[in-house]
Design an enzyme around this catalytic site. Structure first.
Site, PDB file in Angstrom:
ATOM      1  N   ALA A 159       7.467  -8.751 -53.151  1.00 42.01           N
ATOM      2  CA  ALA A 159       6.692  -8.459 -54.364  1.00 42.01           C
ATOM      3  C   ALA A 159       5.900  -9.650 -54.885  1.00 42.01           C
ATOM      4  O   ALA A 159       4.950  -9.473 -55.646  1.00 42.01           O
ATOM      5  CB  ALA A 159       7.631  -7.947 -55.459  1.00 42.01           C
ATOM      6  N   SER A 160       6.259 -10.862 -54.484  1.00 46.01           N
ATOM      7  CA  SER A 160       5.548 -12.040 -54.979  1.00 46.01           C
ATOM      8  C   SER A 160       4.329 -12.387 -54.131  1.00 46.01           C
ATOM      9  O   SER A 160       3.547 -13.267 -54.494  1.00 46.01           O
ATOM     10  CB  SER A 160       6.495 -13.247 -55.032  1.00 46.01           C
ATOM     11  N   GLY A 205      -2.919  -9.867 -36.717  1.00 47.32           N
ATOM     12  CA  GLY A 205      -2.179  -8.727 -36.191  1.00 47.32           C
ATOM     13  C   GLY A 205      -3.086  -7.532 -35.954  1.00 47.32           C
ATOM     14  O   GLY A 205      -2.915  -6.787 -34.986  1.00 47.32           O
ATOM     15  N   ARG A 254      13.369 -13.283 -54.742  1.00 48.38           N
ATOM     16  CA  ARG A 254      14.277 -14.411 -54.488  1.00 48.38           C
ATOM     17  C   ARG A 254      14.314 -15.346 -55.688  1.00 48.38           C
ATOM     18  O   ARG A 254      15.300 -16.020 -55.939  1.00 48.38           O
ATOM     19  CB  ARG A 254      13.836 -15.167 -53.235  1.00 48.38           C
ATOM     20  N   HIS A 270      -0.058  -3.347 -38.408  1.00 48.63           N
ATOM     21  CA  HIS A 270      -0.646  -4.639 -38.750  1.00 48.63           C
ATOM     22  C   HIS A 270      -1.667  -4.515 -39.868  1.00 48.63           C
ATOM     23  O   HIS A 270      -2.018  -5.505 -40.504  1.00 48.63           O
ATOM     24  CB  HIS A 270      -1.315  -5.248 -37.516  1.00 48.63           C
ATOM     25  N   LYS A 297      -4.710 -17.992 -44.055  1.00 52.38           N
ATOM     26  CA  LYS A 297      -3.987 -17.080 -43.158  1.00 52.38           C
ATOM     27  C   LYS A 297      -3.277 -17.885 -42.079  1.00 52.38           C
ATOM     28  O   LYS A 297      -3.874 -18.738 -41.424  1.00 52.38           O
ATOM     29  CB  LYS A 297      -4.942 -16.068 -42.530  1.00 52.38           C
ATOM     30  N   GLY A 322       4.253  -3.803 -43.261  1.00 55.39           N
ATOM     31  CA  GLY A 322       2.999  -4.406 -42.831  1.00 55.39           C
ATOM     32  C   GLY A 322       3.161  -5.860 -42.453  1.00 55.39           C
ATOM     33  O   GLY A 322       2.178  -6.594 -42.343  1.00 55.39           O
ATOM     34  N   HIS A 373     -10.940 -14.277 -41.287  1.00 56.42           N
ATOM     35  CA  HIS A 373     -10.045 -14.203 -42.445  1.00 56.42           C
ATOM     36  C   HIS A 373     -10.127 -15.488 -43.271  1.00 56.42           C
ATOM     37  O   HIS A 373     -10.690 -16.490 -42.824  1.00 56.42           O
ATOM     38  CB  HIS A 373      -8.594 -13.976 -42.012  1.00 56.42           C
TER      39      HIS A 373
END
EC number: 1.17.1.8
Length: 254
Positions: free
Chosen positions: A8-9, A157, A35, A116, A151, A91, A147
């Site tokens: 989620a972060s 991917g 976490r 991916h 990255k 993903g 990208h």
């Protein structure tokens, strides 16, 4: 259906939370695995989710987990899901063989989909790439992906997935046809991938089919990362009543 967001972060994780804030086509955010302290204010959500660093509690609280994390994180998640099976949409890229084997074990018990790239445009792009590779038998195939400069994996991917699609259509040996660094003449049964990194590009993939006297280029550009979050939620809806199996993203188009 109750959704748990794992990772989620991260960039896509935050977008998933935003999409789920008011509910998404009947989907409700039920649990969030963190976490460390989560910065999101959940007081404006239609449902107050469980926010926890207890992986087992996170899994128990949902019906479907959507994962955009890191390879080691997904490996830990799969261990928890093998104990308490739930639908999985993942993903996360760059997975080790052992993690993929755990995913196959889970697919014997619940429906899951690992891709991916979750955008609906890329799903169609894959089908067009397969058709062009199959019909343009004499064309040389080259893939270029671009990208942002943060990255970590290269080639992406998605580029590797497109390569697999093209190689499968041609009947090439997938282990040996890939070229990511070329010197000298191009071999006939090869497909090249060039990876470019710079700025804040969300993602661009182009496949060229080069013939004598002409060429065709297919291209997909992501202008907003929200497409990946929305795509993952659409996958979750699609998997809801499916039988236990590891599904391919192209199957969503029938």
């Amino acid at each position: 259906m109750k959704i748990g967001v794992y990772g989620a972060s991260g960039r896509i994780g935050k977008l998933l939370l935003e999409e789920l804030k008011g509910g998404y086509k009947g989907l409700a955010l039920s649990s969030v695995f963190v976490r460390q302290k989560c910065e999101t204010d959940f007081s404006h959500f239609s449902h107050s989710p469980l926010v926890t660093n207890d992986l087992k509690a996170f899994v128990r609280a949902c019906e479907c987990v959507i994962d955009f994390s890191l390879p080691k994180g997904l490996d830990h998640l799969l261990e928890a899901l093998l104990e308490c099976p739930k639908i999985l949409v993942s993903g996360t890229t760059g997975l080790e063989k052992e993690t993929l084997e755990k995913m196959q074990q889970l697919a014997l018990r619940v429906p899951l989909l690992h891709a991916h790239n979750m955008s609906l445009g890329i799903m169609m792009f894959n089908q067009l790439a397969f058709l062009a590779s199959l019909k343009l038998k004499d064309a040389d195939i080259e893939i270029v992906e671009t990208h942002h400069n943060l990255k970590k994996d290269a080639p992406s991917g998605t580029a590797l997935s497109l390569y697999e699609t093209c190689a499968k259509a041609r009947g090439y040996d997938e282990k040996n046809a890939l070229t990511t660094h070329r010197e000298g003449l191009r071999s006939k049964e090869s497909i090249g991938i060039a990876a470019l990194r710079g700025g804040d590009v969300a993602g661009k993939h182009t496949i060229g089919f080069y013939l004598e006297g002409e060429y065709i280029e297919l291209s997909h550009t992501a202008t907003n990362r929200s497409i990946f979050a929305k795509g993952a939620l659409e996958v979750a809806l699609w998997l809801k009543d499916k039988a236990a199996k590891k599904y391919e993203i192209n199957e969503m188009f029938g």
